[in-house]
Enzyme design. Structure first.
Site, PDB file in Angstrom:
ATOM      1  N   GLY A 153       0.870  -1.195  -0.053  1.00  0.00           N
ATOM      2  CA  GLY A 153       0.072   0.001   0.051  1.00  0.00           C
ATOM      3  C   GLY A 153       0.905   1.184   0.038  1.00  0.00           C
ATOM      4  O   GLY A 153       2.156   1.327  -0.190  1.00  0.00           O
ATOM      5  N   CYS A 154       0.031   2.371   0.421  1.00  0.00           N
ATOM      6  CA  CYS A 154       0.726   3.747   0.288  1.00  0.00           C
ATOM      7  C   CYS A 154       1.990   3.856   1.201  1.00  0.00           C
ATOM      8  O   CYS A 154       2.605   4.746   0.801  1.00  0.00           O
ATOM      9  CB  CYS A 154      -0.305   4.836   0.884  1.00  0.00           C
ATOM     10  SG  CYS A 154      -1.619   4.776  -0.202  1.00  0.00           S
ATOM     11  N   ASN A 155       2.314   3.157   2.098  1.00  0.00           N
ATOM     12  CA  ASN A 155       3.518   3.410   2.920  1.00  0.00           C
ATOM     13  C   ASN A 155       4.667   2.539   2.350  1.00  0.00           C
ATOM     14  O   ASN A 155       5.886   2.863   2.853  1.00  0.00           O
ATOM     15  CB  ASN A 155       3.184   2.534   4.155  1.00  0.00           C
ATOM     16  CG  ASN A 155       2.847   1.165   4.364  1.00  0.00           C
ATOM     17  OD1 ASN A 155       1.519   1.025   4.116  1.00  0.00           O
ATOM     18  ND2 ASN A 155       3.559   0.099   4.432  1.00  0.00           N
TER      19      ASN A 155
END
Length: 366
Positions: A153-155
């Protein structure tokens, strides 16, 4: 008082590194077509006032997207999962190649200099992964080592930087690249629900690449000093991408409370990142925070006591591109680099947030 050089040496020993990894160059790319939020509402024929409000109050002006084809009667056709996977492959490879080219140019390097390619994506699944496809597409030496980080994901951009920094320290003088390529157009659903509307109002296509190298004193980019991670286990399901049986496809979910959850835990991670360094939050001159959304950024600003100036690049990327998932913070880093305001000795914090719910941070120094 500990000097910047002494702190760098101490942190390298603390992290078991014999070489310090530096940023050598950065490059970005987007898909072909951008749309304003108003244009998207008209194209998608959204009339629900609550959904329109989500789009228009997002602090986003434009995003780059590859929309589904028009239906014979107007409007847009919902794409089956197979077509979305094809879209992901096409867009992610295309953007990834262009971002990598821009990154290597920024670093004063060529494809023949590349020794490790780490590709990050969460908007589609491929086997072989993006790294193999991009190596073939660009004619990169097939002996180039590679890794793929999928589904974090975004991390995940900072997770990848952690991995490649370790590789770089073990291979001084050799060039590694973190490449985040997110075809968010391939993760969209069209069902008229508020759950879908929140996602559709936020994400855009984008790819960003960061070149790193250790043991080369000629490189002037910031040094990677330390990483910190935190999983908010009570909120594991607050951000997720899973199978929607009603739509017969994958669908992304964002809990409305996630901005406040992330904001409330940001201090924990910053404190851990700075522990043992002798640094205070006020010593950090540059903050590069993931452009997760207006509420997320606001929550981080409030809980960390940051100013609007501190997150100017974060909000600027959100305004011009939307949430670009894992590569967002690198778009911000590129803008900071172009601004030319950093000075030797300055400290910076990179911060990404994503499913898990997860907060990742890195401490860097120019």
């Amino acid at each position: 008082m500990t000097t910047g050089i002494e702190l760098t040496e101490e942190l390298s020993i603390l992290n078991g590194l014999t070489e310090i990894t530096r940023f050598a160059g950065v490059g970005t790319a987007v898909s072909e077509t951008s749309y304003s939020q108003t244009e998207l509402l008209d194209i998608l024929d959204v009339e629900d006032p609550k959904i329109r409000s989500v789009f228009l109050n997002s602090a986003i002006d434009r995003r780059f997207l590859t929309l589904p084809p028009e239906s014979p009667g107007g409007g847009r056709l919902a794409e089956p999962q197979g077509d979305l996977l094809d879209k992901h492959k096409k867009i992610a490879v295309d953007m990834g190649c262009r971002a990598l080219e821009a990154c290597l140019k920024s670093a004063g390097a060529t494809l023949s200099d590349l020794r490790h390619l780490c590709c990050v994506t969460s908007t589609g699944f491929l086997t072989p992964g993006l790294s193999a496809l991009i190596i073939r597409e660009m004619g990169i030496d097939p002996h180039c080592s590679r890794s793929d980080i999928v589904g974090m994901g975004c991390n995940a951009g900072l997770n990848a930087l952690n991995v490649v920094s370790g590789w770089s320290a073990a291979h001084p003088g050799e060039l590694g690249v973190v490449l985040c390529s997110e075809a968010c157009s391939a993760a969209y659903a069209l069902d008229g629900t508020m759950r879908t509307a929140v996602v559709n109002s936020l994400f855009g296509d984008g790819s960003a690449a960061l070149a790193v190298i250790s043991g080369d004193g000629r490189v002037a980019g910031p040094r990677v000093l330390k990483f910190a991670s935190y999983i908010i286990t009570d909120a594991v399901d607050a951000m997720r991408y899973d199978w929607d049986r009603d739509q017969d496809r994958f669908s992304f979910f964002l809990d409305p409370q996630i901005p406040y959850v992330v904001g409330a835990h940001a201090e924990i991670v910053v404190d851990r990142l700075l522990a043992g360094t002798g640094l205070r939050r006020s010593d950090i001159g540059h903050w590069l925070v993931h452009s997760g959304g207006k509420k997320v950024v606001d929550a981080v600003v409030v809980n960390l006591g940051l100013s609007r100036y501190d997150v100017r690049h974060t909000t600027g990327v959100l305004r011009d591109y939307g949430n670009l998932s894992s590569g967002s913070f690198l778009f911000s880093y590129e803008r900071l680099s172009e601004e030319d305001v950093t000075r030797p000795g300055d400290y910076g914090v990179l911060m990404t947030m994503g499913p898990g719910s997860t907060i990742e941070m890195a401490l860097i120094q120019w």
